[in-house]
Enzyme design. Structure first.
Site, PDB file in Angstrom:
ATOM      1  N   LYS A   4       1.469  -0.622  15.039  1.00 20.54           N
ATOM      2  CA  LYS A   4       2.892  -0.559  15.392  1.00 20.54           C
ATOM      3  C   LYS A   4       3.400  -1.761  16.193  1.00 20.54           C
ATOM      4  CE  LYS A   4       3.763   3.337  13.518  1.00 20.54           C
ATOM      5  NZ  LYS A   4       4.529   3.253  12.262  1.00 20.54           N
ATOM      6  N   TYR A  62      -9.468   4.236   7.826  1.00 23.21           N
ATOM      7  CA  TYR A  62      -9.797   4.541   9.231  1.00 23.21           C
ATOM      8  C   TYR A  62     -10.996   5.495   9.226  1.00 23.21           C
ATOM      9  CZ  TYR A  62      -5.096   2.845  10.474  1.00 23.21           C
ATOM     10  OH  TYR A  62      -3.968   2.071  10.652  1.00 23.21           O
ATOM     11  N   HIS A  85       0.840  -1.204   0.000  1.00 25.52           N
ATOM     12  CA  HIS A  85       0.000   0.000   0.000  1.00 25.52           C
ATOM     13  C   HIS A  85       0.872   1.249   0.000  1.00 25.52           C
ATOM     14  CE1 HIS A  85      -3.886  -1.937   0.944  1.00 25.52           C
ATOM     15  NE2 HIS A  85      -3.096  -2.864   1.438  1.00 25.52           N
ATOM     16  N   PRO A 118      -3.756  -0.536  18.781  1.00 31.91           N
ATOM     17  CA  PRO A 118      -3.532  -1.003  17.401  1.00 31.91           C
ATOM     18  C   PRO A 118      -3.777   0.075  16.338  1.00 31.91           C
ATOM     19  CG  PRO A 118      -5.543  -1.928  18.292  1.00 31.91           C
ATOM     20  CD  PRO A 118      -4.881  -1.213  19.411  1.00 31.91           C
ATOM     21  N   TYR A 126       3.668   7.049  10.427  1.00 28.57           N
ATOM     22  CA  TYR A 126       2.852   5.863  10.144  1.00 28.57           C
ATOM     23  C   TYR A 126       3.665   4.840   9.341  1.00 28.57           C
ATOM     24  CZ  TYR A 126      -1.209   2.996   8.976  1.00 28.57           C
ATOM     25  OH  TYR A 126      -2.085   1.946   8.863  1.00 28.57           O
TER      26      TYR A 126
HETATM   27  C1  PHB Z   1      -4.988  -5.044  10.540  1.00 26.29           C
HETATM   28  O1  PHB Z   1      -4.949  -5.242   9.292  1.00 26.29           O
HETATM   29  O2  PHB Z   1      -5.204  -5.966  11.376  1.00 26.29           O
HETATM   30  C2  PHB Z   1      -4.757  -3.647  11.059  1.00 26.29           C
HETATM   31  C3  PHB Z   1      -4.546  -2.599  10.159  1.00 26.29           C
HETATM   32  C4  PHB Z   1      -4.314  -1.306  10.647  1.00 26.29           C
HETATM   33  C5  PHB Z   1      -4.323  -1.100  12.027  1.00 26.29           C
HETATM   34  C6  PHB Z   1      -4.538  -2.165  12.927  1.00 26.29           C
HETATM   35  C7  PHB Z   1      -4.768  -3.441  12.440  1.00 26.29           C
HETATM   36  O3  PHB Z   1      -4.108   0.159  12.523  1.00 26.29           O
END
Ligand code: PHB
Ligand code: APR
Length: 400
Positions: free
Chosen positions: A296, A200, A72, A292, A384
């Site tokens: 990280k 998000y 990505h 999460p 990030y």
């Molecule tokens: C995931 O794909 O499990 C995932 C992706 C982004 C995050 C947390 C978990 O911030």
């Protein structure tokens, strides 16, 4: 038994460190409380920073990752009633990240361990650590009811947040920093096409996240009250709630399917300082926990064990402890940057039960500022995508 480095925990941190040390000709024994299948059965994170991919690639452990991983350029932020924006890590900092499940990494690490006939004691119970500040620490434990003892030069505490390592450091030595968030994440793994990007969402009903494991396997999360349990979230409640939290143009691409995994995890930030005591070195979740939101946790485990593996390889090569004595300092720099970024994103994207109208307005204007300000997006992209792992990674090439 006697070994050079005893590794407690066969999760990503423990197995990657064991792999690095074995490549450097350093003897390790891994002591794991659970069975191999139990460890492999965990559904955890899934976003790898470029530095994590580089470490695995240099070690020759990234073949399946390169074949199956989903690369990505960045991630999308949406929030109700306003248009979305894309944090483009590739453009801002020239870094990409890869969606590839931690379970896959665990499988790849166990396969590498099998190839080198690694010494892993699964279902090792009731570990106790003694002599952490002596020249020869001692670990006592039970396997199959039989008491065993392992003497070693060093102990790597890779046993996660609830492990025995951190708790074995004498009182008063460690300083702990903790923040508990007033909500958790309900995570779902479902055999259905994911959205094309990691998205998000900040919504009045609460945070939501759309991610993926492969083109046929989606990973979704919704913020839930800490008091909720998985039983409060049958599929017929989860899917409409997830869909309600995304803008219509994205929600239209979410196709419900019976999940293969559903679980709730509380959110916390936690750091222990220092990350070492005597001959014990803490790495990964044993030393720190991040919410999460910044993806990280796994990446910090990788950078910790890269620093620790390089320091141990240096000690056994030269006899000098300089790098080992500096492990905690160098590791904590990257830990705290990631902890702060995860804390920032958690505050930016979640609805806090106790938030005042002012708090809510301030959050919305932080989002407005981020949406409208390329320099702010660049700063977030830098964090990030993950800060560099300090120092040379060339030792990994030598190991491979
Ligand atoms: C995931 O794909 O499990 C995932 C992706 C982004 C995050 C947390 C978990 O911030
Ligand atoms: N004795 C032996 N093993 C133990 C003990 C103990 N007392 N306590 C815990 N363990 C084992 C656990 O069973 C687990 O397999 O230590 C391992 C720790 O692994 P993780 O919890 O996965 O931690 P880590 O290797 O640091 O990886 C961090 O995993 O939890 C996720 O979000 C986290 O993605 C991050 C990554």
């Amino acid at each position: 038994m006697k070994t050079q480095v005893a590794v407690i925990g066969a999760g990503p941190a423990g197995m990657l460190l064991s792999e690095m040390l074995a490549r450097a000709g350093i003897e390790t024994v891994v002591l794991e409380r659970q069975s191999r299948d139990h460890v492999l059965g965990r559904i955890r994170a899934g976003v790898l920073e470029q530095s994590t991919v580089e470490v695995l690639t240099r070690l020759g452990l990234a073949d399946r990752l390169q074949a199956e991983g989903h690369v990505h350029d960045g991630m999308k932020i949406v929030w109700s009633g306003r248009s979305s924006f894309f944090i483009d890590c590739a453009t801002h900092v020239g870094k990409r990240f890869t969606a590839y499940g931690q379970t896959r990494i665990q499988e790849d690490l166990f396969l590498a361990a099998d190839r080198r006939d690694a010494q892993i004691e699964f279902e090792a119970e009731d570990l106790t650590l003694d002599g952490l500040d002596s020249a020869e620490p001692l670990i006592s434990y039970r396997v199959g009811g039989q008491v065993r003892q392992l003497r070693c030069d060093f102990i790597a505490g890779c046993d996660g947040f609830h492990g025995v390592s951190r708790r074995s450091v004498p009182a008063g030595v460690l300083r702990e920093y903790e923040k508990i968030y007033p909500f958790g994440w309900l995570g779902v793994l479902a055999p259905t096409p994911p959205l094309s990007e990691i998205v998000y969402a900040n919504h009045p009903r609460g945070f939501a996240l759309a991610s993926m494991r492969n083109p046929q396997l989606a990973r979704f999360y919704v913020q839930v009250p800490l008091s909720d349990s998985v039983d409060d979230w049958p599929d017929e409640r989860f899917w409409p709630e997830l869909i309600a939290r995304f803008p219509p143009e994205l929600a239209a691409d979410i196709r419900p399917a019976p999940p293969v995994e559903k679980s709730i995890a509380p959110l916390r930030s936690f750091v222990t300082e220092p990350m070492q005591f005597g001959r014990l070195f803490l790495a990964g979740d044993a030393a720190h926990i991040v919410p999460p939101t910044g993806a990280k946790g796994l990446n910090l485990a990788v950078s910790d064990v890269t620093y620790l593996g390089r320091a141990l390889a240096s000690f056994y090569r030269t006899g000098h402890r300089t790098e080992l004595d500096g492990y905690s300092t160098i590791a904590l720099r990257r830990v705290w940057h990631s902890v702060r970024t995860s804390w920032y994103l958690t505050n930016l994207l979640h609805r806090f039960p106790e938030a005042t109208d002012f708090d809510q307005r301030a959050q919305e204007y932080e989002l407005e500022f981020l949406k409208a300000t390329p320099s702010a997006q660049r700063a977030l992209a830098e964090q990030y995508a993950g800060l560099p792992i300090e120092g040379s990674l060339a030792f990994l090439d030598a190991l491979a």
